[in-house]
Design a protein around this motif. Structure first.
Motif, short mmCIF file in Angstrom:
data_model
loop_
_atom_site.label_atom_id
_atom_site.label_comp_id
_atom_site.label_asym_id
_atom_site.label_seq_id
_atom_site.Cartn_x
_atom_site.Cartn_y
_atom_site.Cartn_z
N HIS A 85 -17.22 -43.51 50.77
CA HIS A 85 -18.36 -43.47 51.89
C HIS A 85 -17.67 -44.24 53.28
O HIS A 85 -17.05 -44.95 53.33
N ILE A 86 -18.26 -43.21 54.20
CA ILE A 86 -18.07 -43.74 55.49
C ILE A 86 -18.85 -44.65 56.16
O ILE A 86 -20.05 -44.77 55.91
N ILE A 87 -18.22 -45.88 56.33
CA ILE A 87 -18.99 -47.03 56.92
C ILE A 87 -19.28 -46.83 58.34
O ILE A 87 -20.47 -47.13 58.87
N ALA A 88 -18.22 -46.57 59.07
CA ALA A 88 -18.41 -46.26 60.47
C ALA A 88 -17.40 -45.27 61.13
O ALA A 88 -16.29 -45.25 60.46
N SER A 89 -17.43 -44.95 62.20
CA SER A 89 -16.48 -44.08 63.01
C SER A 89 -16.30 -44.56 64.40
O SER A 89 -17.39 -44.80 65.03
N MET A 90 -15.10 -44.23 65.00
CA MET A 90 -15.03 -44.73 66.40
C MET A 90 -14.49 -43.47 67.11
O MET A 90 -13.29 -43.16 66.64
N ARG A 91 -14.95 -43.29 68.26
CA ARG A 91 -14.07 -42.17 69.02
C ARG A 91 -14.34 -42.61 70.57
O ARG A 91 -15.44 -42.91 70.87
N PRO A 92 -13.60 -42.16 71.63
CA PRO A 92 -13.73 -42.41 72.88
C PRO A 92 -14.58 -41.24 73.52
O PRO A 92 -14.49 -40.02 73.03
N VAL A 93 -15.45 -41.70 74.34
CA VAL A 93 -16.50 -40.77 75.04
C VAL A 93 -16.26 -41.03 76.45
O VAL A 93 -16.10 -42.13 76.87
N ASP A 94 -16.74 -39.86 77.39
CA ASP A 94 -16.42 -40.20 78.75
C ASP A 94 -17.97 -40.09 79.22
O ASP A 94 -18.86 -39.37 79.06
#
Length: 184
Positions: free
Chosen positions: A113-122
Motif C-alpha cells: 500500500h502506498i502511504i505517500a508520494s513526493m515529487r517536485p513541481v514548478d
C-alpha cells in the motif's frame, strides 16, 4: 490522496517552511534544523500546535532520526548508502521509502500500500515538493520524512533546483491553475 505543497529552499533547511494545500492555504509548518547533535524538525499545525517531531540521534554520513507522533516514539530512520536509487526502511512504522535522489521523487510504502508520494513541481513563484498522502492522520509524519529526504538529496549536491526546463502538464487539481506543472 490529499495534495500538500512544500516550498523548496536552496541550501540548508533552517527556519520555518509553510506547507500549503491546493488552494494555497497554510495547513502545516515545518520548523527546525539539521546537522548538529540533538537537532530536531517539528511538524506543527498552522496554529503552532506541535504534531510530530524528528530528533537527530547521530551525525556523520549515515545520520539517524527518531520520529515522534503525539509525544510517543513511533519509529526511526537512518540514511543508507545508495547510488541513484534509495531504499530506506523506517523502523517501528514498517514503512519503506523508495525513490531517486537526483529526481526528488519518492514513494512511501507499507507492504504493497502506498502511504505517500513526493515529487517536485514548478509554480509561478518557485519550486515546490508535492506530497500526496493517502491518510490524513499520517500527514505530519510524512511531512517530516519528506523534509529529511529533501535534505539528504540536497546534502549530496545531486538535486538541482531548475525552474527553466521544459515543463510537462501534470494531473494537478484545476484549482492550482496552470502554473503548477511537473518537472521533467
Amino acid at each position: 490522496m490529499r495534495q500538500l505543497y512544500i516550498r523548496q529552499t536552496p541550501g540548508v533547511l533552517n527556519g520555518v517552511r509553510p506547507v500549503l494545500d491546493v488552494h494555497r492555504q497554510t495547513l502545516y509548518l515545518i520548523s527546525g534544523q539539521f546537522g548538529w547533535s540533538r537537532a530536531q524538525l517539528i511538524a506543527s499545525s498552522a496554529s503552532g500546535e506541535a504534531l510530530a517531531e524528528a530528533k537527530q540521534l547521530s551525525l556523520g554520513i549515515m545520520p539517524k532520526f527518531a520520529i515522534y507522533f503525539n509525544g510517543k516514539e513511533v519509529g526511526s530512520v537512518r540514511r543508507t548508502f545508495g547510488f541513484w536509487r534509495e531504499v530506506i526502511y523506517i523502523h517501528g512504522l514498517n514503512w519503506v521509502v523508495m525513490g531517486n535522489l537526483m529526481s526528488g521523487k519518492y514513494k512511501i510504502y507499507h507492504g504493497t500500500h502506498i502511504i505517500a508520494s513526493m515529487r517536485p513541481v514548478d509554480g509561478s513563484d518557485g519550486g515546490y515538493d508535492q506530497l500526496s498522502v493517502a491518510n490524513h492522520s499520517a500527514e505530519p509524519v510524512c511531512l517530516l520524512i519528506a523534509a529529511i529526504m529533501d535534505r539528504w538529496s540536497k546534502q549530496n549536491g545531486r538535486r538541482r533546483l531548475v525552474h527553466n526546463q521544459a515543463l510537462r502538464l501534470g494531473q494537478e487539481p484545476k484549482t492550482l491553475g496552470p502554473e503548477y506543472r511537473e518537472k521533467e
